[in-house]
Design a protein around this motif. Structure first.
Motif, PDB file in Angstrom:
ATOM      1  N   UNK A   1      26.344  20.063  37.583  1.00  0.00           N
ATOM      2  CA  UNK A   1      25.786  19.313  36.458  1.00  0.00           C
ATOM      3  C   UNK A   1      25.610  20.183  35.207  1.00  0.00           C
ATOM      4  N   UNK A   2      25.731  21.493  35.356  1.00  0.00           N
ATOM      5  CA  UNK A   2      25.530  22.407  34.222  1.00  0.00           C
ATOM      6  C   UNK A   2      26.839  22.686  33.491  1.00  0.00           C
ATOM      7  N   UNK A   3      26.728  22.827  32.195  1.00  0.00           N
ATOM      8  CA  UNK A   3      27.872  23.150  31.345  1.00  0.00           C
ATOM      9  C   UNK A   3      27.500  24.339  30.465  1.00  0.00           C
ATOM     10  N   UNK A   4      28.445  24.785  29.681  1.00  0.00           N
ATOM     11  CA  UNK A   4      28.216  25.944  28.807  1.00  0.00           C
ATOM     12  C   UNK A   4      27.001  25.722  27.909  1.00  0.00           C
ATOM     13  N   UNK A   5      26.855  24.526  27.358  1.00  0.00           N
ATOM     14  CA  UNK A   5      25.718  24.246  26.464  1.00  0.00           C
ATOM     15  C   UNK A   5      24.390  24.409  27.198  1.00  0.00           C
ATOM     16  N   UNK A   6      24.342  24.028  28.475  1.00  0.00           N
ATOM     17  CA  UNK A   6      23.119  24.212  29.259  1.00  0.00           C
ATOM     18  C   UNK A   6      22.820  25.698  29.446  1.00  0.00           C
ATOM     19  N   UNK A   7      23.851  26.468  29.682  1.00  0.00           N
ATOM     20  CA  UNK A   7      23.669  27.902  29.893  1.00  0.00           C
ATOM     21  C   UNK A   7      23.336  28.630  28.592  1.00  0.00           C
ATOM     22  N   UNK A   8      23.764  28.058  27.462  1.00  0.00           N
ATOM     23  CA  UNK A   8      23.356  28.633  26.172  1.00  0.00           C
ATOM     24  C   UNK A   8      21.834  28.586  26.016  1.00  0.00           C
ATOM     25  N   UNK A   9      21.214  27.566  26.575  1.00  0.00           N
ATOM     26  CA  UNK A   9      19.749  27.424  26.488  1.00  0.00           C
ATOM     27  C   UNK A   9      19.020  28.206  27.580  1.00  0.00           C
ATOM     28  N   UNK A  10      19.739  28.697  28.560  1.00  0.00           N
ATOM     29  CA  UNK A  10      19.135  29.380  29.714  1.00  0.00           C
ATOM     30  C   UNK A  10      18.964  30.870  29.426  1.00  0.00           C
ATOM     31  N   UNK A  11      18.115  31.184  28.505  1.00  0.00           N
ATOM     32  CA  UNK A  11      17.929  32.579  28.100  1.00  0.00           C
ATOM     33  C   UNK A  11      16.918  33.280  29.001  1.00  0.00           C
ATOM     34  N   UNK A  12      17.152  34.556  29.197  1.00  0.00           N
ATOM     35  CA  UNK A  12      16.218  35.426  29.916  1.00  0.00           C
ATOM     36  C   UNK A  12      15.795  36.540  28.971  1.00  0.00           C
ATOM     37  N   UNK A  13      14.561  37.016  29.076  1.00  0.00           N
ATOM     38  CA  UNK A  13      14.171  38.159  28.254  1.00  0.00           C
ATOM     39  C   UNK A  13      15.001  39.385  28.651  1.00  0.00           C
ATOM     40  N   UNK A  14      15.305  40.217  27.679  1.00  0.00           N
ATOM     41  CA  UNK A  14      16.149  41.386  27.919  1.00  0.00           C
ATOM     42  C   UNK A  14      15.567  42.292  28.993  1.00  0.00           C
ATOM     43  N   UNK A  15      14.249  42.410  29.061  1.00  0.00           N
ATOM     44  CA  UNK A  15      13.644  43.335  30.010  1.00  0.00           C
ATOM     45  C   UNK A  15      13.177  42.667  31.295  1.00  0.00           C
ATOM     46  N   UNK A  16      13.795  41.525  31.657  1.00  0.00           N
ATOM     47  CA  UNK A  16      13.488  40.889  32.936  1.00  0.00           C
ATOM     48  C   UNK A  16      14.019  41.790  34.054  1.00  0.00           C
ATOM     49  N   UNK A  17      13.308  41.813  35.163  1.00  0.00           N
ATOM     50  CA  UNK A  17      13.768  42.550  36.339  1.00  0.00           C
ATOM     51  C   UNK A  17      13.971  41.550  37.461  1.00  0.00           C
ATOM     52  N   UNK A  18      15.188  41.483  37.990  1.00  0.00           N
ATOM     53  CA  UNK A  18      15.500  40.578  39.085  1.00  0.00           C
ATOM     54  C   UNK A  18      15.838  41.428  40.308  1.00  0.00           C
ATOM     55  N   UNK A  19      15.200  41.087  41.425  1.00  0.00           N
ATOM     56  CA  UNK A  19      15.395  41.835  42.660  1.00  0.00           C
ATOM     57  C   UNK A  19      15.900  40.901  43.746  1.00  0.00           C
ATOM     58  N   UNK A  20      16.959  41.315  44.407  1.00  0.00           N
ATOM     59  CA  UNK A  20      17.484  40.557  45.530  1.00  0.00           C
ATOM     60  C   UNK A  20      16.497  40.651  46.690  1.00  0.00           C
ATOM     61  N   UNK A  21      16.104  39.506  47.197  1.00  0.00           N
ATOM     62  CA  UNK A  21      15.157  39.488  48.313  1.00  0.00           C
ATOM     63  C   UNK A  21      15.865  39.226  49.632  1.00  0.00           C
ATOM     64  N   UNK A  22      16.749  38.219  49.662  1.00  0.00           N
ATOM     65  CA  UNK A  22      17.400  37.856  50.923  1.00  0.00           C
ATOM     66  C   UNK A  22      18.688  37.087  50.644  1.00  0.00           C
ATOM     67  N   UNK A  23      19.660  37.282  51.510  1.00  0.00           N
ATOM     68  CA  UNK A  23      20.918  36.543  51.442  1.00  0.00           C
ATOM     69  C   UNK A  23      21.170  35.935  52.817  1.00  0.00           C
ATOM     70  N   UNK A  24      21.443  34.644  52.840  1.00  0.00           N
ATOM     71  CA  UNK A  24      21.781  33.961  54.093  1.00  0.00           C
ATOM     72  C   UNK A  24      23.097  33.228  53.897  1.00  0.00           C
TER      73      UNK A  24
END
Length: 163
Positions: free
Chosen positions: A84-107
């Motif tokens: 359901x997402x398109x490029x325009x949706x992702x244009x609005x999906x901003x993250x702060x530059x200093x966000x830290x994302x950590x992988x917790x689990x993969x199944x």
């Protein structure tokens, strides 16, 4: 003759007695400044592990990197057909530059996968003392041997709605 009466070398000037310690202090300060500068460069260039792009965690890493750098076209290329997402949706999906994302689990179960991540979002306050912690689940499906994100993957939200 006493020790104070013996002839010997005399200081060359009024600051000769303090010149040696000042040089040592100056060299010590220069060394500390050099180490601090090098540490800053190393920390600034540090990044997390690079996951294999052919894996679910590598796909999630590439997607979040694209979103973080404002490359909505690249992020959209990692979405499954029929998303359901398109490029325009992702244009609005901003993250702060200093966000830290950590992988917790993969199944991984057959041709589907679930990747759980933790996100530490800065508060934006002047001193940067607090963060908001969030947990997110990104789901993927294998299409033609490539892992692609399904649904509305974080941080995209409200895909398909005008905005």
């Amino acid at each position: 003759m006493t020790d104070t009466d013996r002839p010997g070398p005399r200081p060359a000037g009024p600051d000769a007695a303090t010149r040696g310690p000042n040089r040592v202090l100056l060299l010590a300060l220069a060394a500390v400044a050099l180490v601090a500068t090098l540490a800053g460069v190393v920390i600034a260039q540090r990044s997390g592990p690079g996951y294999d792009p052919a894996t679910p965690e590598g796909t999630v890493q590439a997607y979040l990197d694209a979103v973080l750098h404002g490359d909505a076209d690249r992020a959209a290329g990692l979405l499954a057909p029929g998303s359901p997402c398109a490029v325009a949706d992702l244009d609005r999906a901003a993250l702060p530059v200093d966000v830290r994302v950590t992988l917790r689990e993969v199944r991984v179960t057959g041709d589907t996968a679930r990747v759980d991540v933790d996100a530490a979002l800065p508060s934006g306050d002047l001193f940067g003392g607090t963060e908001t912690f969030e947990q997110h689940v990104l789901r993927l499906a294998r299409h033609d041997g490539t892992w692609l994100l399904t649904g509305e993957p974080w941080p995209a939200a409200g895909c398909g709605t005008a905005g």
